[in-house]
Design a protein around this motif. Structure first.
Motif, PDB file in Angstrom:
ATOM      1  N   PRO A 218       1.239  -1.243  -0.191  1.00 26.05           N
ATOM      2  CA  PRO A 218       0.086  -0.049  -0.373  1.00 26.05           C
ATOM      3  C   PRO A 218       0.935   1.253   0.265  1.00 26.05           C
ATOM      4  CG  PRO A 218       0.034  -0.685   2.226  1.00 26.05           C
ATOM      5  CD  PRO A 218       0.249  -1.679   1.644  1.00 26.05           C
ATOM      6  N   SER A 219       1.823   1.652  -1.043  1.00 18.63           N
ATOM      7  CA  SER A 219       2.123   2.521  -0.974  1.00 18.63           C
ATOM      8  C   SER A 219       2.128   3.446  -2.478  1.00 18.63           C
ATOM      9  CB  SER A 219       4.109   2.381  -1.171  1.00 18.63           C
ATOM     10  OG  SER A 219       5.045   3.180  -1.454  1.00 18.63           O
ATOM     11  N   SER A 220       2.205   5.096  -2.547  1.00 16.64           N
ATOM     12  CA  SER A 220       1.888   5.270  -3.798  1.00 16.64           C
ATOM     13  C   SER A 220       2.896   6.252  -4.593  1.00 16.64           C
ATOM     14  CB  SER A 220       0.904   6.635  -3.257  1.00 16.64           C
ATOM     15  OG  SER A 220       2.029   8.196  -2.617  1.00 16.64           O
TER      16      SER A 220
ATOM     17  N   ILE B 259      -3.621   3.214  -0.859  1.00 17.73           N
ATOM     18  CA  ILE B 259      -3.323   3.585  -0.211  1.00 17.73           C
ATOM     19  C   ILE B 259      -3.418   3.830   1.196  1.00 17.73           C
ATOM     20  CG2 ILE B 259      -1.876   3.811  -2.640  1.00 17.73           C
ATOM     21  CD1 ILE B 259      -3.031   6.983  -2.465  1.00 17.73           C
ATOM     22  N   LYS B 260      -2.453   4.460   2.312  1.00 16.78           N
ATOM     23  CA  LYS B 260      -3.202   5.195   2.964  1.00 16.78           C
ATOM     24  C   LYS B 260      -3.494   6.680   2.590  1.00 16.78           C
ATOM     25  CE  LYS B 260       0.226   2.478   5.423  1.00 16.78           C
ATOM     26  NZ  LYS B 260       1.684   3.425   6.671  1.00 16.78           N
TER      27      LYS B 260
ATOM     28  N   GLU C  98      -1.114   9.714   2.563  1.00 12.89           N
ATOM     29  CA  GLU C  98      -1.048   9.667   0.777  1.00 12.89           C
ATOM     30  C   GLU C  98      -1.049  10.118   0.089  1.00 12.89           C
ATOM     31  OE1 GLU C  98       1.935   6.298   0.242  1.00 12.89           O
ATOM     32  OE2 GLU C  98       1.226   5.467   1.923  1.00 12.89           O
TER      33      GLU C  98
ATOM     34  N   GLN D  39       3.749   2.482  -6.084  1.00 15.34           N
ATOM     35  CA  GLN D  39       2.289   2.666  -7.496  1.00 15.34           C
ATOM     36  C   GLN D  39       2.877   3.735  -8.935  1.00 15.34           C
ATOM     37  OE1 GLN D  39      -1.141   3.820  -6.612  1.00 15.34           O
ATOM     38  NE2 GLN D  39      -2.134   1.824  -5.165  1.00 15.34           N
TER      39      GLN D  39
END
Length: 347
Positions: free
Chosen positions: A243-245, A267-268, A271, A248
């Motif tokens: 879960p990370s922009s 993602i969170k 972010e 991505q």
């Protein structure tokens, strides 16, 4: 019966509850195994607008049918089964086109109805009629079978991203889902699978799952390694399970022109949103996302497990009794191993 209810954020209570009566169109399951999903952890830590507490969560469920309602056909007491997660309404546009996992009602086991962290669960009428209840082979353990729901989501992602035999595929993240992708890709004939993972224990798991190359992004330039392995072209497919922009966006750099990207994890909220849309346009990329899985892919996941097409025991690294569910959640949240499974019938 005993069950573990979520009573507040980061509050799980092992309690005694009454087994709900089984209606004419319902089925009662004796739960033998329930996996802890990333979404279970998110609900545990943050709550969810779809959940009224107290709620028994858990949707990666396998068990035995102990009672069927008088109007239920096709199932009987003693059937060993595994379940999908979604409760389709059966009548909306998405349900009509075999996309019950996108049903407009957004109902799921463990959200609007009690889930699997309990000795018994009663499946509601809509789930019995339109959800996925799959019988499992006598040689398949309940622990293996409870992986059918997350593995069906992996199969859904593979179908959407269009990975083919001979491809070079990059998988970001080597948790349970990432390692399932790695193992499935190799079984389907991917020429090279490159796993990217910071944690050393999980890098080891990625290698054991079948990754040809494992990259530690904290000490290596991931883009340079992928370029070197692909003659400068980039990967045919990139799958982002973390879960990370930032990852991505990185996927846009390491995929080849006309390649495809699957975004598996949201993602969170704090972010910055991706992405560099120019790369999507000028590299002519196909970017897709998946959430859940339709019933046909849950059926296919069960076939993979029953036939042992990959080693599903590999993904189960921790098991717990029902009264140890709180410990199981903290173990899973600490990213120890891969999949934590609770066994509600274990003494």
């Amino acid at each position: 019966m005993h069950a573990v209810a979520l009573t507040g954020k980061q509050q799980l209570e092992y309690r005694e509850m009454i087994v709900p009566p089984c209606g004419a169109e319902e089925i009662t399951i004796k739960v033998y195994a329930v996996g802890i999903c990333g979404s279970d952890l998110r609900i545990f830590k943050q709550g969810d607008s779809r959940i009224d507490m107290p709620r028994v969560t858990g949707h990666e469920i396998a068990g035995e049918i102990v009672q069927t309602g008088s109007s239920v056909s096709g199932f009987q007491e003693g059937d060993r089964v595994t379940l999908g997660a979604h409760i389709p309404c059966g009548i909306c546009h998405y349900c009509q086109i075999n996309m019950g996992h996108q049903c407009v009602k957004k109902h799921s086991i463990g959200y609007q109805v009690d889930g699997g962290f309990a000795e018994y669960i009663v499946l509601p009428r809509e789930f019995v009629r339109f959800g996925s209840i799959q019988k499992i082979a006598g040689t398949t353990s309940f622990e293996q079978a409870c992986l059918s729901e997350p593995f069906s989501c992996v199969l859904s992602g593979l179908r959407e991203v269009g990975a083919r035999a001979g491809d070079t595929v990059v998988v970001y993240g080597a948790g349970a889902i990432g390692c399932m992708y790695i193992a499935a890709l190799k079984r389907l004939g991917a020429a090279r699978v490159i796993a990217v993972q910071r944690s050393a224990p999980r890098r080891q798991k990625a290698a054991e799952a079948g990754a040809d190359i494992v990259v530690d992004p904290s000490s290596n330039n991931t883009s340079d390694i992928i370029a070197g392995e692909t003659g400068g072209l980039g990967a045919d497919c990139v799958i982002v399970t973390a879960p990370s922009s930032g990852l991505q966006n990185e996927a846009l750099n390491v995929v080849k022109k006309t390649g495809s990207i699957l975004l598996f994890a949201g993602i969170k909220s704090d972010e910055p949103p991706p992405f560099d849309t120019d790369k999507i346009i000028y590299k002519q990329l196909r970017v897709t996302g998946t959430h859940g899985a339709p019933r046909d892919l849950h059926m296919e996941a069960v076939k993979w497990i029953d036939e042992g097409l990959i080693d599903f025991d590999f993904f189960i690294t921790h098991t717990f009794a029902l009264y140890e569910t709180d410990m199981a959640f903290h173990t899973a949240d600490g990213k120890e191993g891969l999949k934590c499974v609770v066994q509600p019938q274990k003494p």
